[in-house]
Design an enzyme around this catalytic site. Structure first.
Site, PDB file in Angstrom:
ATOM      1  N   ASP A 171       3.687  28.272  42.116  1.00 21.71           N
ATOM      2  CA  ASP A 171       3.367  28.141  40.690  1.00 21.71           C
ATOM      3  C   ASP A 171       2.563  26.919  40.256  1.00 21.71           C
ATOM      4  O   ASP A 171       1.674  27.025  39.425  1.00 21.71           O
ATOM      5  CB  ASP A 171       4.656  28.158  39.872  1.00 21.71           C
ATOM      6  CG  ASP A 171       5.488  29.395  40.127  1.00 21.71           C
ATOM      7  OD1 ASP A 171       5.223  30.105  41.117  1.00 21.71           O
ATOM      8  OD2 ASP A 171       6.413  29.641  39.352  1.00 21.71           O
ATOM      9  N   GLU A 413      16.395  25.842  47.508  1.00 26.06           N
ATOM     10  CA  GLU A 413      15.078  26.448  47.269  1.00 26.06           C
ATOM     11  C   GLU A 413      13.978  25.692  48.039  1.00 26.06           C
ATOM     12  O   GLU A 413      13.115  26.286  48.657  1.00 26.06           O
ATOM     13  CB  GLU A 413      14.786  26.435  45.763  1.00 26.06           C
ATOM     14  CG  GLU A 413      13.563  27.236  45.355  1.00 26.06           C
ATOM     15  CD  GLU A 413      13.331  27.193  43.844  1.00 26.06           C
ATOM     16  OE1 GLU A 413      14.043  26.442  43.139  1.00 26.06           O
ATOM     17  OE2 GLU A 413      12.426  27.905  43.371  1.00 26.06           O
TER      18      GLU A 413
END
Ligand code: 9WN
Length: 441
Positions: A171, A413
């Site tokens: 992102d 993550e």
């Protein structure tokens, strides 16, 4: 690592996948990403196949229930959970004539690792079961791949045009943020930036309730991305309009490489069930590797994204430069150059490689999302690519470092490339799933 440690890690990973199992699909984590994401689900299935093949098949099938009428697989499928920062009310996918009926999704896609998951699940089946599995999945996969060439490849060079950094799955990766700031800031985003309103806007963020702000995309970047989504929404997600009007059109190295590999896997599937690939895919397979080479910058010795509107390469280094190893087999000399760079202690050669952004970059922060931390899915694909390029030892080493990083940091993550300090969301599905895969195969 002792066999005992290995089993404990595998058990922990299975617990994470069970925790995130929503029935027919797996959410990325319990706190931040409470819906279904496209590439997350395919990575989840790659782990699940080792201990529950039927569950893995269900996972692979599940994104196709929201396949758009034009073939696109959307990057998020919304469930009933509330609280995600970019929910259905931001996207309004029903404004597109192609959106599926009775299901809310986002209006863009994500890297096409679908074929990879179909084949990996197929590897665990008998020849007869595999053919049945491939017959079931092939038409849906084909419709997805053909969508790229019909709607996202105006130049016909086999490399898709990407319209939002969220499509890349990376992102806030620096080349995208750089181009967004330069060419595609909405008036609102410019005002927020100029008037120094970001600290006020920060209070309205929902994502930073689950993960500390310094580990996420910056506030100004996030609001600029939201505004780009609103502009795609205004175009009703119609790609002809988007290709003409949208301010940010990029050929992305990682995305391109994943699609190139996916086509090779699609061909494997087609061959096994006696289908001939249609001309558009055959053509793309022929031309895309040449187009990929035009993304190589001899001056800086890296693969770069290309800004479609200016035609120029965006020469900002990231982990994407290694992804052509995953796409296919490169000339030996190029492989050696990339491996040398992977080990360079000034850039990518950290104790827990491979950082998403090299440590000498101005963008680098060890814990900020795609601007520094090491991600397990990238390492998984790169290890696979190294192996297919004849670099088995390098591949094994990278997998070992990745497993060690997870053993220290947990099922997180992402991780600091210096000391495996965990960051981002906890109990993260693809970290768990790909760990199982690395420890099992
Ligand atoms: C937006 C779910 C997804 C991943 C992406 C990752 C992150 C979403 C967000 O989480 O993106 O799509 O809200 O930040 O960047 O790769 O699929 O895990």
């Amino acid at each position: 690592m002792t066999p005992h440690d290995t089993q404990t890690l595998i058990n922990k990973a299975k617990e994470v996948l069970a925790l995130n199992d929503m029935g027919g699909w797996t959410r990325p984590d319990p706190g931040l990403y409470v819906h279904q994401w496209l590439w997350d689900s395919f990575f989840a299935a790659i782990g699940q196949r080792h201990y529950d093949i039927e569950r893995a098949k269900t996972e692979v099938r599940s994104p196709f229930r929201a396949q758009w009428k034009n073939g696109m697989l959307p990057h998020i499928i919304f469930g009933d959970a509330k609280g995600y920062h970019a929910g259905p009310e931001l996207w309004h996918c029903e404004r597109s004539k192609d959106a599926p009926d009775n299901i809310q999704t986002s209006g863009v896609t994500q890297p096409p690792v679908a074929a990879e998951a179909v084949v990996r699940v197929g590897q665990k089946l008998s020849a007869e079961e595999r053919r049945a599995w491939y017959r079931e999945m092939y038409p849906k996969l084909l419709a997805y791949h053909q969508w790229f060439y019909r709607e996202r490849n105006p130049r016909g060079d086999g490399l898709p045009v990407i319209v939002l950094s969220w499509e890349t799955g990376m992102d806030n990766t620096p080349p995208w943020m750089h181009s967004m700031h330069r060419y595609a800031m909405s008036l609102r985003a410019q005002l927020i930036q100029q008037a120094n309103f970001t600290s006020i806007m920060e209070r309205f963020r929902k994502d930073t309730a689950a993960v500390p702000a310094e580990e996420r995309i910056s506030t100004i970047d996030l609001y600029a991305v939201y505004d780009l989504i609103k502009s795609l929404r205004k175009y009703k997600y119609d790609n002809e309009t988007i290709m003409r009007e949208h301010k940010l059109l990029i050929v992305d190295v990682t995305f391109s490489c994943i699609l190139i590999r996916a086509n090779v896997l699609l061909k494997e599937i087609a061959d096994e069930i006696g289908e001939a690939l249609p001309m558009d895919i055959e053509h793309a397979m022929h031309v895309a590797p040449h187009a990929l080479e035009t993304l190589w910058d001899t001056e800086t010795q890296q693969y770069c994204n290309r800004n479609v509107s200016t035609g120029r390469l965006i020469k900002i280094p990231t982990v994407s430069t290694f992804m052509p190893l995953y796409a296919g087999v490169l000339p030996k000399e190029r492989v050696k150059t990339l491996i040398r760079q992977m080990h360079d202690p000034k850039t990518f050669g950290t104790p827990f490689p491979i950082p998403s952004t090299p440590i000498n970059s101005d963008y680098f922060r060890p814990n900020r999302y795609w601007q520094g931390p090491t991600w397990v899915n990238m390492n998984w694909m790169l290890a696979d690519g190294l192996e297919r390029n004849g670099e088995k030892k390098e591949a094994e080493q990278l997998r070992e470092r990745t497993v060690d990083m997870i053993a220290r940091g947990g099922m997180q993550e992402y991780f600091s490339p210096f000391d495996a300090e965990p960051a981002g969301a906890a109990n993260f599905s693809w970290t768990a799933a790909l760990l199982i895969d690395m420890l099992t195969d």
